[in-house]
Design a protein around this motif. Sequence first.
Motif, short mmCIF file in Angstrom:
data_model
loop_
_atom_site.label_atom_id
_atom_site.label_comp_id
_atom_site.label_asym_id
_atom_site.label_seq_id
_atom_site.Cartn_x
_atom_site.Cartn_y
_atom_site.Cartn_z
N ILE A 283 -4.21 1.68 0.51
CA ILE A 283 -3.60 0.90 1.58
C ILE A 283 -2.50 1.96 2.29
CG2 ILE A 283 -3.88 -1.36 0.54
CD1 ILE A 283 -0.95 -1.23 -0.74
N LYS B 127 6.02 8.97 2.69
CA LYS B 127 4.74 9.01 2.08
C LYS B 127 4.22 7.57 1.70
CE LYS B 127 3.56 10.65 -2.44
NZ LYS B 127 3.68 9.31 -2.90
N PRO C 38 1.48 5.68 -0.84
CA PRO C 38 1.02 5.90 -2.25
C PRO C 38 -0.33 6.80 -2.45
CG PRO C 38 0.17 3.46 -1.69
CD PRO C 38 1.13 4.22 -0.37
N VAL C 39 -0.29 7.47 -3.57
CA VAL C 39 -1.48 8.08 -3.81
C VAL C 39 -2.19 7.65 -5.08
CG1 VAL C 39 -0.66 10.24 -2.59
CG2 VAL C 39 -0.09 10.16 -4.94
N THR C 40 -3.45 7.69 -5.20
CA THR C 40 -4.36 7.35 -6.20
C THR C 40 -4.00 8.61 -7.35
OG1 THR C 40 -5.77 6.16 -5.05
CG2 THR C 40 -6.51 6.62 -7.08
N THR C 41 -3.94 8.34 -8.47
CA THR C 41 -3.82 9.32 -9.50
C THR C 41 -5.10 9.86 -9.76
OG1 THR C 41 -1.80 8.37 -10.20
CG2 THR C 41 -2.92 10.16 -11.67
N ASN D 186 3.17 12.56 -7.64
CA ASN D 186 4.85 12.22 -7.39
C ASN D 186 5.55 12.99 -8.22
OD1 ASN D 186 4.02 10.16 -5.51
ND2 ASN D 186 3.34 9.04 -7.09
N GLU E 167 9.37 6.49 0.03
CA GLU E 167 8.04 5.98 -0.23
C GLU E 167 8.14 4.36 -0.73
OE1 GLU E 167 5.49 7.63 -3.29
OE2 GLU E 167 7.49 8.31 -4.49
N VAL F 51 7.60 1.40 -3.77
CA VAL F 51 7.24 1.56 -4.87
C VAL F 51 5.80 1.39 -5.41
CG1 VAL F 51 8.10 0.43 -7.15
CG2 VAL F 51 9.67 0.82 -5.45
N HIS F 52 5.00 0.65 -4.78
CA HIS F 52 3.66 0.32 -5.15
C HIS F 52 2.74 1.27 -5.05
CE1 HIS F 52 2.33 -0.01 -0.90
NE2 HIS F 52 3.23 -0.49 -0.64
N GLY F 53 1.65 1.23 -5.66
CA GLY F 53 0.62 2.20 -5.68
C GLY F 53 -0.47 1.91 -4.35
N SER F 54 -1.66 2.49 -4.60
CA SER F 54 -2.77 2.48 -3.58
C SER F 54 -3.47 1.27 -3.52
CB SER F 54 -3.46 3.97 -3.46
OG SER F 54 -4.13 3.90 -5.09
N ALA F 55 -3.36 0.36 -4.37
CA ALA F 55 -3.93 -0.87 -4.49
C ALA F 55 -5.34 -0.94 -4.02
CB ALA F 55 -3.41 -1.78 -3.57
N ASP G 147 -8.05 -2.32 -5.10
CA ASP G 147 -8.49 -3.71 -4.83
C ASP G 147 -8.50 -4.35 -3.46
OD1 ASP G 147 -5.88 -3.82 -5.53
OD2 ASP G 147 -6.04 -5.75 -6.35
N ILE G 148 -7.62 -3.90 -2.58
CA ILE G 148 -7.38 -4.58 -1.39
C ILE G 148 -7.45 -3.58 -0.23
CG2 ILE G 148 -6.15 -6.58 -2.04
CD1 ILE G 148 -3.53 -5.23 -0.93
N ASN H 137 0.60 -5.79 2.34
CA ASN H 137 1.54 -6.00 2.75
C ASN H 137 2.21 -4.92 3.07
OD1 ASN H 137 4.20 -6.95 3.20
ND2 ASN H 137 4.41 -8.28 1.35
P1 NAI Z 1 -0.73 -0.83 -7.41
O1 NAI Z 1 0.53 -0.93 -7.03
O2 NAI Z 1 -1.51 -0.23 -6.60
O3 NAI Z 1 -1.32 -2.39 -7.49
C1 NAI Z 1 -1.17 -3.65 -8.12
C2 NAI Z 1 -1.27 -4.86 -8.01
O4 NAI Z 1 -0.24 -5.03 -6.65
C3 NAI Z 1 -2.73 -4.98 -6.99
O5 NAI Z 1 -3.25 -6.27 -7.21
C4 NAI Z 1 -2.57 -4.67 -5.70
O6 NAI Z 1 -3.53 -5.28 -4.88
C5 NAI Z 1 -1.11 -5.34 -5.49
N1 NAI Z 1 -0.49 -4.64 -4.37
C6 NAI Z 1 0.39 -3.26 -4.46
N2 NAI Z 1 0.82 -3.18 -3.40
C7 NAI Z 1 0.46 -4.16 -2.42
C8 NAI Z 1 0.82 -4.43 -1.13
N3 NAI Z 1 1.56 -3.74 -0.45
N4 NAI Z 1 0.45 -5.57 -0.62
C9 NAI Z 1 -0.20 -6.27 -1.42
N5 NAI Z 1 -0.59 -6.25 -2.58
C10 NAI Z 1 -0.26 -5.17 -3.21
O7 NAI Z 1 -0.87 -0.47 -8.96
P2 NAI Z 1 -2.25 0.19 -9.67
O8 NAI Z 1 -3.31 -0.89 -9.44
O9 NAI Z 1 -1.71 0.12 -11.11
O10 NAI Z 1 -2.43 1.59 -9.14
C11 NAI Z 1 -3.35 1.76 -8.30
C12 NAI Z 1 -3.26 3.16 -8.03
O11 NAI Z 1 -2.03 3.56 -7.47
C13 NAI Z 1 -3.21 4.26 -9.22
O12 NAI Z 1 -4.06 5.47 -8.85
C14 NAI Z 1 -1.87 4.59 -9.65
O13 NAI Z 1 -1.80 5.74 -10.35
C15 NAI Z 1 -1.39 4.85 -8.19
N6 NAI Z 1 -0.05 4.49 -7.86
C16 NAI Z 1 0.49 5.31 -7.13
C17 NAI Z 1 2.27 5.35 -6.80
C18 NAI Z 1 2.75 6.23 -5.76
O14 NAI Z 1 2.09 6.96 -5.36
N7 NAI Z 1 3.71 6.21 -5.46
C19 NAI Z 1 2.93 4.40 -7.41
C20 NAI Z 1 2.18 3.53 -8.46
C21 NAI Z 1 0.82 3.58 -8.62
#
Ligand code: NAI
Length: 369
Positions: A14, A68, A70-73, A83, A286, A288-292, A294-295, A302
């Motif tokens: 995302i 930046k 998010p990046v998939t690990t 990161n 950046e 806080v969330h990851g690359s999600a 699933d969506i 968001n």
């Molecule tokens: P995630 O934060 O990507 O997702 C967790 C849940 O929150 C999922 O159901 C996702 O759909 C939802 N979500 C997250 N951000 C959203 C947004 N902006 N809008 C709507 N829904 C959102 O965490 P997950 O699944 O543990 O990690 C996925 C990948 O992201 C992994 O490869 C992980 O290593 C990486 N990651 C990277 C980060 C970074 O680059 N700063 C931080 C956290 C995870």
Amino acid sequence: MTKHSVVLIPGDGIGVETSAAMQRVVAASGVDIDWAVAQAGAGCIDEFGTPLPDETVQAIRERKTAIKGPVTTPVGTGFRSVNVALRKMLSLYVNLRPVMSIPGAGGRYDDVNLVIVRENTEDLYAGIEFEVGAPDTKELIAFVNDHEKGSISEDSGISIKPISVHATRDIVDYAFDYAERNGRRRVTAVHKANIMKHSDGLFLRVACEVAEERGAVGADAAGAIAFDDRIVDAFCMNMVMNPSQFDVIVFPNLYGDIASDLAAGLVGGLGLAPGANIGKECAVFEAVHGSAPDIAGKNLANPTAQILSAAMMLDHLGERESAERIRAGIRAVYAKGEHLTADIRRADGGSARAATCTEFTDAVVQELL
Ligand code: NAI
């Protein structure tokens, strides 16, 4: 008008969608930015042979400011985390995460306004680890057991937790500087000094020294910033029960990481939480969330967290008025409640159709015109 030069790393999943949304909102705020797009993440391994190309790091060193996605690990490349590597290579010693209630965003509280200042380079994240059964692990266990430092079982893996005087001083100084620059009233240091006397104990001692040097010990004297400390477990309970009592909170690395997700959960979730990694030379903003995954690619993300990260970046670049306009635009969209993405709609149990990432962004842009 000043033209700013910023590195943009869209990242994976995302990140591509939220970065495009963020660029549209920044453009609508009227700030002139020359974006230098650079790559990082799993998506660039085929082209560069690494998730963190040298060109990207070099671009940030030259331009000093980056934002930046998010990046998939990547799994199985031997690369622990883009990161963590970026933080180390660019000495980004501060992780800054403001946490603010946005009325209408479905959070559990509507009066939270705190800032997490997390040490970003040491503690259990230093990456000094000893695998169970490995020869150097056995040597370390023998050393500890022989020196009567306690007893470690032979079948243990070990992670080392270094906390230094200089890194603690730097992060607590940053917390006080931030409090002063932003009209904040209190700095709270969080630790487990009662158990880990030589790591967290040191953190607390140095934090108290810095507070004393700044005339900040004790209660809220008129004009001065107050200082106090909390043990991390009690802090977590206090956060859940009454988060509005906190202002600027300074943490060692691990507790700061956990507390920032806890805090994000109190105000509506990961889609809303912005952040920054800041060093003496460079800063990388950046969400806080990851690359999600699933969506990803479905226009469902968001982009609030990435847009609010851009507002932090504009503060950093001296464009405070535009940053505040962006935050006001976001608050207006949530207050109206007509264009909320699925993560927020799910949380508030509403039956209205969720907005796409694009529709939400259109609504924010509309507020800025
Ligand atoms: P995630 O934060 O990507 O997702 C967790 C849940 O929150 C999922 O159901 C996702 O759909 C939802 N979500 C997250 N951000 C959203 C947004 N902006 N809008 C709507 N829904 C959102 O965490 P997950 O699944 O543990 O990690 C996925 C990948 O992201 C992994 O490869 C992980 O290593 C990486 N990651 C990277 C980060 C970074 O680059 N700063 C931080 C956290 C995870």
